[in-house]
Design a protein around this motif. Structure first.
Motif, PDB file in Angstrom:
ATOM      1  N   ALA A 167       0.900  -1.074   0.019  1.00  0.00           N
ATOM      2  CA  ALA A 167      -0.012  -0.136  -0.182  1.00  0.00           C
ATOM      3  C   ALA A 167       0.747   1.326   0.042  1.00  0.00           C
ATOM      4  CB  ALA A 167      -0.990  -0.082   1.213  1.00  0.00           C
ATOM      5  N   LEU A 168       2.147   1.182   0.764  1.00  0.00           N
ATOM      6  CA  LEU A 168       2.901   2.265   0.714  1.00  0.00           C
ATOM      7  C   LEU A 168       3.669   2.521  -0.567  1.00  0.00           C
ATOM      8  CD1 LEU A 168       3.742   4.197   2.950  1.00  0.00           C
ATOM      9  CD2 LEU A 168       5.680   2.779   3.611  1.00  0.00           C
ATOM     10  N   ALA A 169       4.099   1.528  -1.277  1.00  0.00           N
ATOM     11  CA  ALA A 169       4.823   1.469  -2.315  1.00  0.00           C
ATOM     12  C   ALA A 169       3.628   2.141  -3.557  1.00  0.00           C
ATOM     13  CB  ALA A 169       5.220   0.140  -2.758  1.00  0.00           C
ATOM     14  N   LEU A 170       2.553   1.839  -3.419  1.00  0.00           N
ATOM     15  CA  LEU A 170       1.347   2.314  -4.174  1.00  0.00           C
ATOM     16  C   LEU A 170       1.586   3.757  -4.052  1.00  0.00           C
ATOM     17  CD1 LEU A 170      -0.814   1.164  -6.248  1.00  0.00           C
ATOM     18  CD2 LEU A 170      -2.464   1.629  -4.246  1.00  0.00           C
ATOM     19  N   ALA A 171       1.574   4.335  -2.917  1.00  0.00           N
ATOM     20  CA  ALA A 171       1.648   5.743  -2.843  1.00  0.00           C
ATOM     21  C   ALA A 171       2.669   6.475  -3.441  1.00  0.00           C
ATOM     22  CB  ALA A 171       1.264   6.140  -1.375  1.00  0.00           C
ATOM     23  N   TRP A 172       3.707   5.733  -3.470  1.00  0.00           N
ATOM     24  CA  TRP A 172       5.086   6.419  -4.430  1.00  0.00           C
ATOM     25  C   TRP A 172       4.512   6.254  -5.799  1.00  0.00           C
ATOM     26  CZ3 TRP A 172       8.198   9.698  -2.295  1.00  0.00           C
ATOM     27  CH2 TRP A 172       8.193   9.639  -0.867  1.00  0.00           C
ATOM     28  N   LYS A 173       3.938   4.989  -5.995  1.00  0.00           N
ATOM     29  CA  LYS A 173       3.739   5.162  -7.478  1.00  0.00           C
ATOM     30  C   LYS A 173       2.697   6.194  -8.194  1.00  0.00           C
ATOM     31  CE  LYS A 173       1.719   1.511 -10.687  1.00  0.00           C
ATOM     32  NZ  LYS A 173       0.954   0.373 -10.663  1.00  0.00           N
ATOM     33  N   LEU A 174       1.687   6.325  -7.321  1.00  0.00           N
ATOM     34  CA  LEU A 174       0.762   7.321  -7.600  1.00  0.00           C
ATOM     35  C   LEU A 174       1.579   8.933  -7.635  1.00  0.00           C
ATOM     36  CD1 LEU A 174      -2.151   8.326  -7.671  1.00  0.00           C
ATOM     37  CD2 LEU A 174      -2.221   8.562  -5.121  1.00  0.00           C
ATOM     38  N   ILE A 175       2.592   8.983  -6.636  1.00  0.00           N
ATOM     39  CA  ILE A 175       3.059  10.283  -6.568  1.00  0.00           C
ATOM     40  C   ILE A 175       3.923  10.404  -8.244  1.00  0.00           C
ATOM     41  CG2 ILE A 175       5.085  11.684  -5.679  1.00  0.00           C
ATOM     42  CD1 ILE A 175       4.024  10.656  -2.959  1.00  0.00           C
ATOM     43  N   ASP A 176       4.712   9.385  -8.475  1.00  0.00           N
ATOM     44  CA  ASP A 176       5.282   9.251  -9.708  1.00  0.00           C
ATOM     45  C   ASP A 176       4.590   9.269 -10.827  1.00  0.00           C
ATOM     46  OD1 ASP A 176       7.514   9.588  -8.083  1.00  0.00           O
ATOM     47  OD2 ASP A 176       7.776   7.319  -8.249  1.00  0.00           O
ATOM     48  N   ASP A 177       3.368   9.053 -10.834  1.00  0.00           N
ATOM     49  CA  ASP A 177       2.704   9.035 -12.225  1.00  0.00           C
ATOM     50  C   ASP A 177       2.391  10.220 -13.024  1.00  0.00           C
ATOM     51  OD1 ASP A 177       0.326   8.522 -14.023  1.00  0.00           O
ATOM     52  OD2 ASP A 177      -0.218   6.840 -12.576  1.00  0.00           O
ATOM     53  N   LYS A 178       2.831  10.267 -14.051  1.00  0.00           N
ATOM     54  CA  LYS A 178       2.977  11.616 -15.037  1.00  0.00           C
ATOM     55  C   LYS A 178       1.387  11.870 -15.463  1.00  0.00           C
ATOM     56  CE  LYS A 178       7.479  11.610 -15.293  1.00  0.00           C
ATOM     57  NZ  LYS A 178       7.684  10.646 -13.971  1.00  0.00           N
ATOM     58  N   GLU A 179       0.660  10.575 -15.503  1.00  0.00           N
ATOM     59  CA  GLU A 179      -0.639  11.268 -16.314  1.00  0.00           C
ATOM     60  C   GLU A 179      -1.543  11.878 -15.479  1.00  0.00           C
ATOM     61  OE1 GLU A 179      -1.000   9.601 -19.458  1.00  0.00           O
ATOM     62  OE2 GLU A 179       0.927   9.220 -19.242  1.00  0.00           O
ATOM     63  N   LEU A 180      -1.485  11.717 -14.034  1.00  0.00           N
ATOM     64  CA  LEU A 180      -2.583  12.356 -13.317  1.00  0.00           C
ATOM     65  C   LEU A 180      -2.071  13.699 -12.711  1.00  0.00           C
ATOM     66  CD1 LEU A 180      -3.080   8.838 -11.629  1.00  0.00           C
ATOM     67  CD2 LEU A 180      -4.793  10.066 -12.921  1.00  0.00           C
ATOM     68  N   PRO A 181      -3.345  14.509 -12.413  1.00  0.00           N
ATOM     69  CA  PRO A 181      -2.904  15.835 -12.047  1.00  0.00           C
ATOM     70  C   PRO A 181      -2.761  15.831 -10.335  1.00  0.00           C
ATOM     71  CG  PRO A 181      -5.266  15.542 -12.359  1.00  0.00           C
ATOM     72  CD  PRO A 181      -4.665  14.319 -12.761  1.00  0.00           C
ATOM     73  N   LYS A 182      -1.869  16.638 -10.014  1.00  0.00           N
ATOM     74  CA  LYS A 182      -1.316  16.897  -8.344  1.00  0.00           C
ATOM     75  C   LYS A 182      -2.440  16.670  -7.434  1.00  0.00           C
ATOM     76  CE  LYS A 182       2.832  18.464  -6.665  1.00  0.00           C
ATOM     77  NZ  LYS A 182       3.726  19.706  -6.667  1.00  0.00           N
TER      78      LYS A 182
ATOM     79  N   ILE B  27      -3.377  14.078  -4.484  1.00  0.00           N
ATOM     80  CA  ILE B  27      -3.097  14.482  -3.140  1.00  0.00           C
ATOM     81  C   ILE B  27      -4.787  13.996  -2.607  1.00  0.00           C
ATOM     82  CG2 ILE B  27      -3.329  16.581  -1.510  1.00  0.00           C
ATOM     83  CD1 ILE B  27      -0.964  17.632  -3.410  1.00  0.00           C
ATOM     84  N   ASN B  28      -5.644  14.234  -3.291  1.00  0.00           N
ATOM     85  CA  ASN B  28      -7.070  13.825  -2.714  1.00  0.00           C
ATOM     86  C   ASN B  28      -7.019  12.125  -2.226  1.00  0.00           C
ATOM     87  OD1 ASN B  28      -9.770  12.245  -3.316  1.00  0.00           O
ATOM     88  ND2 ASN B  28     -10.439  14.351  -3.314  1.00  0.00           N
ATOM     89  N   SER B  29      -6.188  11.592  -3.084  1.00  0.00           N
ATOM     90  CA  SER B  29      -6.025  10.110  -2.934  1.00  0.00           C
ATOM     91  C   SER B  29      -5.120   9.843  -1.584  1.00  0.00           C
ATOM     92  CB  SER B  29      -5.571   9.205  -4.024  1.00  0.00           C
ATOM     93  OG  SER B  29      -6.741   9.151  -5.122  1.00  0.00           O
ATOM     94  N   LEU B  30      -4.021  10.512  -1.700  1.00  0.00           N
ATOM     95  CA  LEU B  30      -3.213  10.332  -0.647  1.00  0.00           C
ATOM     96  C   LEU B  30      -3.878  10.574   0.727  1.00  0.00           C
ATOM     97  CD1 LEU B  30       0.094  11.727  -2.207  1.00  0.00           C
ATOM     98  CD2 LEU B  30      -0.179   9.522  -1.447  1.00  0.00           C
ATOM     99  N   LEU B  31      -4.607  11.495   0.888  1.00  0.00           N
ATOM    100  CA  LEU B  31      -5.405  11.903   1.935  1.00  0.00           C
ATOM    101  C   LEU B  31      -6.170  10.859   2.529  1.00  0.00           C
ATOM    102  CD1 LEU B  31      -5.981  15.728   1.552  1.00  0.00           C
ATOM    103  CD2 LEU B  31      -4.331  14.834   2.948  1.00  0.00           C
TER     104      LEU B  31
END
Ligand code: AMP
Ligand code: ZN
Length: 463
Positions: free
Chosen positions: A368-383, A387-391
């Protein structure tokens, strides 16, 4: 669908609560004769992650915990002094004052780690009548007998004694031969339910009347009594550290099931150990580390929480200052990302679905934690969406994402003066002076970073 590993069945099972509306969870609390160490805290973080996952899945959780303030002997097998009395002697205080002090300290630590406080907490000394009640039933049913030093549970009367470990009674006897043989017991695996004020315990400070004589309860009976009082029997999940499987939890099962003829609970969950230098945490070896020790070196308690999220609860985790430092750096990077933009109205649905799948797979927090990092690095999605998902993820992580921990600490006045002077020399383009001032600040234990927004300062971590 939530799946959890059950120590009793040795399988990952689909979770189904007894009552659809509320999950009943019991946790063995600390023995409050000293500060808890970060190993103990790893187990309480695991239990917090379990509780948060159940809540994320929409369950209401009724979480109960005991506080051991009498009866836990230095050895788990009825030998040695009561730990509380050891603490009382060490500090020249009454055992109950010792218990109050270290209970408060325990909750200060768990609060700092964002561990949600159990809904119900009860100490062993506050549940003496309930413990005596169960011992009475065990005596009446022939599961307990009275010796000279204590009332004992007769392990030979329970056909499946030891089912939690799969160990046979005969094996348990052999394993215990090195430990002092208590001549009073019929079988060496038998364990004390109620100690009398005789022999080694004649000066025991805390004692209560009972049908068998003045004395104090054994350690295991408190959890049978407190869980039953606060949650009923059977309840859903019982949790603790792996060291409790062989004796404490085995004996809790024996007492509760023999007395009431039904399971104590449905699922047993155990957190693996935090090791230090690949060994046990021991005061004598200087490897007993408290949360305060971490704070003294400039770490935040949440750095430690982050570190625990990186390992699955069923694997051992070896603590080193270096891994704590990398956890600290990772959390700092996360915090920078989170404070760089406001959350948007919508999140990233695909990632959120995957997140739940990882959680429901026996609490796979490392994934789950690795997924959070993958999400941060995703170039396709708006910041903002990230952040909404990370919260949302932080409902489990518990790392204060909504209010990211700042790297900048409160800076003492003398240091602030040096920073102000350096700011001036930078504006005057006196780089020689600015460099000298930087060295001076660093010598005082602070790090200076020059950024587009000016100087940033933080305390150096000494590991
Ligand atoms: P105690 O106060 O000894 O009953 O321990 C409190 C909790 O910490 C129990 O759930 C233990 O199983 C757990 N525990 C003890 N030592 C460690 C360790 N080194 N790592 C993880 N959990 C531990
Ligand atoms: Zn317990």
């Amino acid at each position: 669908m939530l799946k959890l590993y059950n120590t009793l069945s040795k399988k990952v099972e689909k979770f189904k609560p007894i009552d659809d509306k509320e999950v009943k969870l019991y946790t063995c609390g600390p023995t409050v004769y000293n500060f808890v160490h970060i190993g103990n805290l790893r187990t309480y973080i695991f239990e917090d992650l379990l509780k948060r996952t159940l809540e994320y899945d929409g369950y209401k959780v009724n979480h109960a915990m005991n506080i051991t303030d009498v009866g836990h002997l230095v050895g788990d097998g009825d030998e040695g002094e009561d730990k509380l009395e050891v603490g009382a002697k060490r500090e020249g205080k009454n055992p109950l004052d010792i218990a109050k002090f270290y209970t408060d300290k325990f909750f200060e630590d768990t609060d700092a780690l964002n561990i949600i406080k159990p809904d119900q907490v009860l100490s062993a000394t506050q549940s003496i009548p309930e413990q005596i009640e169960i011992i009475k039933i065990l005596v009446e049913k022939g599961f307990a007998y009275q010796g000279k030093q204590a009332v004992y549970f007769d392990t030979s009367k329970l056909a499946d004694y030891g089912k939690l470990t799969g160990q046979k009674l005969s094996e348990k006897k052999t394993a215990r031969e090195e430990i002092i043989i208590d001549k009073d017991k019929k079988h060496q695996a038998d364990f004390a339910l109620w100690f009398f004020l005789t022999g080694r315990y004649q000066n025991h400070i805390l004692h209560w009347p009972s049908p068998w004589g003045e004395g104090f309860p054994g350690w295991h009976i408190e959890c049978s009594a407190i869980s039953r009082k606060l949650l009923g029997q059977p309840f859903d999940i019982h949790s603790g550290g792996v060291d409790h499987i062989g004796t404490h939890h085995t004996n809790e099962i024996a007492q509760s099931e023999a007395a009431f003829g039904m399971p104590l609970c449905n699922i047993w969950m155990h957190g693996e150990f935090l090791q230090i230098n690949s060994g046990k945490m021991a005061k004598s070896a200087g490897t007993f580390i408290t949360l305060q020790d971490l704070k003294d070196k400039g770490f935040s308690p949440l750095d430690f929480r982050y570190l625990c999220l990186q390992a699955h609860y069923r694997t051992q985790l070896n603590f080193t200052w270096e891994v704590l430092l990398s956890a600290h750096n990772a959390l700092e990077k996360l915090s920078e990302f989170l404070s760089s933009e406001k959350p948007g109205q919508v999140g990233c649905a695909g990632y959120e679905e995957e997140f739940v799948e990882f959680l429901n797979d026996d609490l796979n927090l490392p994934k789950a934690l690795a997924l959070a990092w993958k999400l941060i690095d995703d170039k396709e999605l708006p910041k903002e969406a990230k952040i909404n998902s990370l919260l949302k993820f932080d409902k489990i992580f518990g790392l204060n994402f909504a209010n990211p921990p700042s790297a900048e600490h409160i800076v003492p006045q003398d240091i602030q003066m040096l920073i102000d002077q350096r700011e001036l020399s930078r504006q005057q383009k006196d780089f020689k002076k600015s460099d000298e001032l930087r060295k001076h600040i660093e010598a005082l234990g602070y790090e200076v970073m020059d950024t587009a927004e000016g100087q940033k300062i933080r305390k150096k971590l000494q590991i």
